[in-house]
Design a protein around this motif. Structure first.
Motif, short mmCIF file in Angstrom:
data_model
loop_
_atom_site.label_atom_id
_atom_site.label_comp_id
_atom_site.label_asym_id
_atom_site.label_seq_id
_atom_site.Cartn_x
_atom_site.Cartn_y
_atom_site.Cartn_z
N ALA A 152 14.16 109.54 72.90
CA ALA A 152 14.94 109.45 71.67
C ALA A 152 15.34 108.02 71.33
CB ALA A 152 16.18 110.33 71.77
N SER A 153 15.75 107.24 72.32
CA SER A 153 16.23 105.91 71.96
C SER A 153 15.06 105.00 71.57
CB SER A 153 17.11 105.31 73.06
OG SER A 153 16.31 104.93 74.14
N GLN A 154 13.90 105.22 72.17
CA GLN A 154 12.74 104.42 71.76
C GLN A 154 12.24 104.83 70.38
OE1 GLN A 154 9.88 104.50 74.97
NE2 GLN A 154 10.95 102.87 76.05
N LEU A 155 12.31 106.12 70.07
CA LEU A 155 11.88 106.53 68.73
C LEU A 155 12.86 105.99 67.68
CD1 LEU A 155 10.61 110.14 69.57
CD2 LEU A 155 9.23 108.12 69.01
N ALA A 156 14.13 105.93 68.06
CA ALA A 156 15.12 105.33 67.15
C ALA A 156 14.80 103.85 66.95
CB ALA A 156 16.52 105.51 67.73
N GLN A 157 14.35 103.20 68.01
CA GLN A 157 13.98 101.78 67.91
C GLN A 157 12.79 101.58 66.96
OE1 GLN A 157 14.39 98.84 70.95
NE2 GLN A 157 14.35 97.92 68.94
N VAL A 158 11.84 102.51 66.99
CA VAL A 158 10.69 102.43 66.07
C VAL A 158 11.19 102.50 64.63
CG1 VAL A 158 8.68 103.73 65.22
CG2 VAL A 158 8.96 103.34 67.68
N VAL A 159 12.07 103.48 64.36
CA VAL A 159 12.60 103.63 63.00
C VAL A 159 13.36 102.35 62.61
CG1 VAL A 159 14.19 104.95 61.54
CG2 VAL A 159 12.76 106.14 63.23
N THR A 160 14.18 101.85 63.52
CA THR A 160 14.96 100.65 63.24
C THR A 160 14.05 99.47 62.90
OG1 THR A 160 16.70 101.35 64.74
CG2 THR A 160 16.65 99.02 64.20
#
Ligand code: ADP
Length: 277
Positions: A152-160
């Protein structure tokens, strides 16, 4: 045992196709390329750090000397030093993220992540930055949940990273569109994963740059990217996270119109709970 004593030239002379020789050379080339890449990377990092560091050291000198009794100059220099230190901080943070994802690339995340929820939370944090440039983020969450095996935190990083780029390189007062779509039920999930796309109405990217965008420190316009505060590592981080998820990254861009970055995440590993009865 005799085979092992043959040297490379002899192997080349004896084997009709000379395949052993070719293989040996390929191996050395790969090792040399890796070595060259490492040297380039270290040179790049050093250069990126040296520029702000030199500025900070220079301003410290000035503050001790000529600007000592000039409060206006002092404030101005402190502002610049803060900006330069911020740049170094972002660079170090991005380097750490990059090395962490690279380390993890072989181990594919298994936890199920609710993508719309991750996107919702991430966009909330990004809206103020977009609004500062008069931009809107358009995002319509899908009705149900869309789950993928992921971190989840890496996918959030992609979006960011993708949305921050859309803000940085997008046109003022324009709209950034974030979309999430699931493959139609009749299509094969193996081929068509969940698609997450970020579209901006910016200047677009000349086609010959597109293939190189995910290289570390590659920028279309180096001066401009640095001015805006980019580290040149954002898309390299995105690429490694997408690789770790066994996904793909696609870029479509039209000059003067804008760009769309699409991440396609595989869904085939999701187990659908068996229907009772
Ligand atoms: P940076 O920190 O420089 O933004 P990135 O790795 O995120 O580094 O992006 C690499 C380069 O790709 C940027 O410097 C910019 O030239 C280009 N780029 C990335 N996203 C966009 C976009 N949405 N529109 C136009 N150019 C972009």
């Amino acid at each position: 045992a005799r085979d092992t004593t043959w040297d490379v030239t002899l192997v080349g002379a004896v084997l009709p196709a000379g395949r052993a020789v070719v293989l040996t050379f390929q191996d050395i080339t790969a090792v040399e390329e890796a070595g060259q890449m490492r040297r380039d990377f270290i040179a790049n990092v050093s250069h990126e750090l040296r520029t702000p560091l030199t500025a900070v050291l220079g301003f410290i000198e000035t503050l001790r000397g000529p600007a000592r009794d000039d409060p206006a100059a002092r404030d101005r220099f402190l502002d610049i030093m803060e900006k330069e230190a911020g740049r170094m901080h972002r660079l170090v943070e991005d380097l750490l993220s990059l090395s962490r994802v690279e380390d993890q690339e072989r181990n594919r995340p298994r936890a199920l992540v609710d993508l719309p929820q991750v996107i919702d939370g991430t966009l909330d944090a990004l809206r103020p930055m977009a609004e500062d440039r008069g931009m809107q983020i358009a995002w319509t969450p899908p009705a149900g949940s869309i789950r993928v095996a992921g971190d989840a935190s890496q996918l959030a990083q992609v979006v960011t990273n993708l949305v921050e780029n859309a803000v940085k390189y997008g046109r003022r007062d324009s709209t950034i569109t974030v979309a999430l779509s699931e493959p139609a039920p009749e299509t094969s999930l193996r081929q068509h994963g969940v698609r997450l796309s970020v579209t901006d109405e910016g200047e677009g990217i000349p086609v010959h740059h597109i293939a190189r965008l995910t290289e570390r420190f590659y920028r279309v316009d180096t001066h401009r990217s640095r001015e805006i505060g980019g580290t040149g590592l954002g898309l390299a981080i995105v690429k490694h996270i997408v690789n770790r998820h066994r996904g793909r990254l696609r870029v479509a861009s039209e000059l003067g119109k804008g760009s769309t970055f699409t991440v396609i995440l595989p869904t085939q590993d999701i187990e659908t709970p068996a229907e009772p009865g």
